[in-house]
Design an enzyme around this catalytic site. Structure first.
Site, PDB file in Angstrom:
ATOM      1  N   HIS A   1       0.849  -1.193   0.000  1.00  0.00           N
ATOM      2  CA  HIS A   1       0.000   0.000   0.000  1.00  0.00           C
ATOM      3  C   HIS A   1       0.887   1.245   0.000  1.00  0.00           C
ATOM      4  O   HIS A   1       2.060   1.168   0.376  1.00  0.00           O
ATOM      5  CB  HIS A   1      -0.873  -0.028   1.268  1.00  0.00           C
ATOM      6  CG  HIS A   1      -1.874   1.066   1.346  1.00  0.00           C
ATOM      7  ND1 HIS A   1      -1.658   2.219   2.068  1.00  0.00           N
ATOM      8  CD2 HIS A   1      -3.090   1.188   0.779  1.00  0.00           C
ATOM      9  CE1 HIS A   1      -2.711   3.009   1.946  1.00  0.00           C
ATOM     10  NE2 HIS A   1      -3.597   2.412   1.172  1.00  0.00           N
TER      11      HIS A   1
ATOM     12  N   THR B   1       1.214   3.548   1.953  1.00  0.00           N
ATOM     13  CA  THR B   1       1.736   3.943   3.260  1.00  0.00           C
ATOM     14  C   THR B   1       2.861   3.025   3.738  1.00  0.00           C
ATOM     15  O   THR B   1       3.424   3.258   4.804  1.00  0.00           O
ATOM     16  CB  THR B   1       0.616   3.890   4.316  1.00  0.00           C
ATOM     17  OG1 THR B   1      -0.003   2.599   4.235  1.00  0.00           O
ATOM     18  CG2 THR B   1      -0.422   4.966   4.079  1.00  0.00           C
ATOM     19  N   LYS B   2       3.164   1.982   2.981  1.00  0.00           N
ATOM     20  CA  LYS B   2       4.165   1.023   3.434  1.00  0.00           C
ATOM     21  C   LYS B   2       5.552   1.331   2.841  1.00  0.00           C
ATOM     22  O   LYS B   2       5.675   2.186   1.961  1.00  0.00           O
ATOM     23  CB  LYS B   2       3.705  -0.396   3.067  1.00  0.00           C
ATOM     24  CG  LYS B   2       2.361  -0.784   3.690  1.00  0.00           C
ATOM     25  CD  LYS B   2       2.349  -0.650   5.202  1.00  0.00           C
ATOM     26  CE  LYS B   2       1.250  -1.389   5.923  1.00  0.00           C
ATOM     27  NZ  LYS B   2      -0.125  -0.997   5.668  1.00  0.00           N
ATOM     28  N   ASN B   3       6.576   0.628   3.300  1.00  0.00           N
ATOM     29  CA  ASN B   3       7.947   0.949   2.877  1.00  0.00           C
ATOM     30  C   ASN B   3       8.157   0.843   1.374  1.00  0.00           C
ATOM     31  O   ASN B   3       8.861   1.650   0.786  1.00  0.00           O
ATOM     32  CB  ASN B   3       8.944   0.011   3.570  1.00  0.00           C
ATOM     33  CG  ASN B   3       9.078   0.316   5.052  1.00  0.00           C
ATOM     34  OD1 ASN B   3       8.177   0.903   5.657  1.00  0.00           O
ATOM     35  ND2 ASN B   3      10.195  -0.064   5.650  1.00  0.00           N
TER      36      ASN B   3
END
Ligand SMILES: *Cc1c(COP(=O)(O)O)cnc(C)c1O
EC number: 2.6.1.59
Length: 376
Positions: A178, A180-182
């Site tokens: 997503h 928002t992930k790394n």
């Protein structure tokens, strides 16, 4: 304004998306999907990594593969994202929430065994902030009672526990890509499969219940409907975006780690003076700098700090409201035992801005403002 999150962009995303279009293959399982899967397999050592449309969907696939049935119980923390529970509740299972440890915010491994009943089918450890749960204990309980272990490693890509990559320790591991992930592909994820025996069924479930994956590999002449399944295969356009990120995964990791370490060392003073608490990384774990959080005295102080930072142009945010206190959580789950830490610790937690390429001067500004809030 310093944002809480900025989706990672590393440079080659457009080039690869254009390539996918020029390849005249934008549905799933093309060149970029294969490159990403191979990279994940090589990097983590899992038997198989299948790209999925989200981590939520990877967890749904794991629930199907683990044969979760109506009435089954699945043990998990209440301090987690809704998807951890949703995937099992959709199969008719009941979520059994167990308290967390206050140091890592992860499920307390020592409380799991008491929550096991005849109906328990699986344990779902969530590696909060990319810091591993106590997997040896969890896997030991699973073995004793013949339970599946499905790791919600949405935040744990490239973190390790005793040298092993998160997501490869249980029967299944679920990653999120997503924004928002790394590492990101907009919306997407991956399912990691430990036992090679489960790979074929997983491929069938992901391809609408058909053996189309085998067909594409030329292993069969025509494909057919083999099992109940769904559509969990992401498009090449998304995989092309992800490939640009995975290619430079270490650069992204190093950059985030630098930010994380900077926060940690410059906020240490406030911890030493007893104002806040900083994250704890157990010695058997390496983390991926997914998140930087601090813990305030209580809910009231946290809300004051959020407002204070907001006024200075800094977006800092709280995180999960424990699932057992939500309407669906009450309907589909129960909290086993005492809620000693889940609610209390969740109310104290505040996440500071953290993303790839967060600037040094911005971190310094955030730190300065947090210090000013406490020290005046
Ligand atoms: C982000 C996240 C998910 C969901 O990931 P999606 O890819 O958005 O479905 C699930 N669990 C945890 C712990 C997460 O942080």
């Amino acid at each position: 304004m310093i944002s809480f999150n900025v989706p990672p962009v590393v440079g080659n995303e457009m080039k690869y998306i254009k390539e996918a279009i020029e390849n005249k293959k934008i549905c799933g399982d093309g060149v970029f999907t294969k490159k990403c899967s191979a990279w994940l397999e090589q990097k983590t050592g899992t038997a198989k990594a299948l790209l999925t449309t989200s981590c939520t969907h990877a967890t749904e696939m794991a629930a199907i593969l683990a044969d979760i049935q109506p009435g089954d119980e699945v043990i998990m923390p209440s301090y987690t994202f809704v998807s951890t529970a949703d995937a099992f509740v959709l199969r008719g299972a009941k979520a059994v929430f167990v308290d967390i440890r206050p140091d890592t915010m992860n499920i307390d491994e020592n409380l799991i065994e008491e929550a096991v009943t005849e109906r328990t089918k699986a344990i779902v450890p969530v590696h909060y902030a990319g810091v591993a749960c106590e997997m040896d204990t969890i896997c030991g309980i699973a073995e004793k009672y013949h339970l599946s272990v499905i790791e919600d490693a949405a935040q744990g890509v490239l973190s390790t526990y005793k040298g092993r990559q998160l997501g490869t320790i249980g029967d299944y591991g679920c990653y999120s890509f997503h924004e928002t992930k790394n590492y990101s592909m907009g919306e997407g994820g991956a399912l990691l499969i430990k036992d090679p025996e489960n790979i074929e069924r997983a491929e069938i479930i992901r391809e609408k219940g058909t053996n189309r994956s085998k067909f594409f590999r030329g292993q069969i002449d025509k494909y057919t409907w083999m099992d109940a399944g769904s559509s969990y295969l992401p498009s090449e356009l998304n995989a092309a975006y992800l490939w640009a990120q995975l290619e430079v995964a270490d650069t992204i990791l190093d950059n985030r780690m630098r930010s994380w370490n900077m926060y940690f060392s410059s906020l240490k003073e406030l911890e030493e003076k007893g104002y806040i608490q900083l994250p704890v990384i157990p010695k058997e774990c390496t983390h991926n700098a997914h998140m930087f959080y601090i813990k305030t005295k209580d809910l009231e102080e946290r809300q004051d700090l959020i407002a204070y930072l907001e006024a200075k142009g800094i977006k800092a945010v709280f995180h999960y409201i424990p699932l057992h206190s939500s309407p669906a959580g009450r309907k589909y789950g129960t909290f086993y035992g005492e809620d000693r830490y889940t609610t209390k610790e969740s109310e104290r937690l505040l996440r500071l801005p953290m993303y790839y390429h967060l600037e040094k001067k911005d971190i310094e500004f955030v730190v300065e403002q947090v210090k000013r809030f406490y020290l005046g």
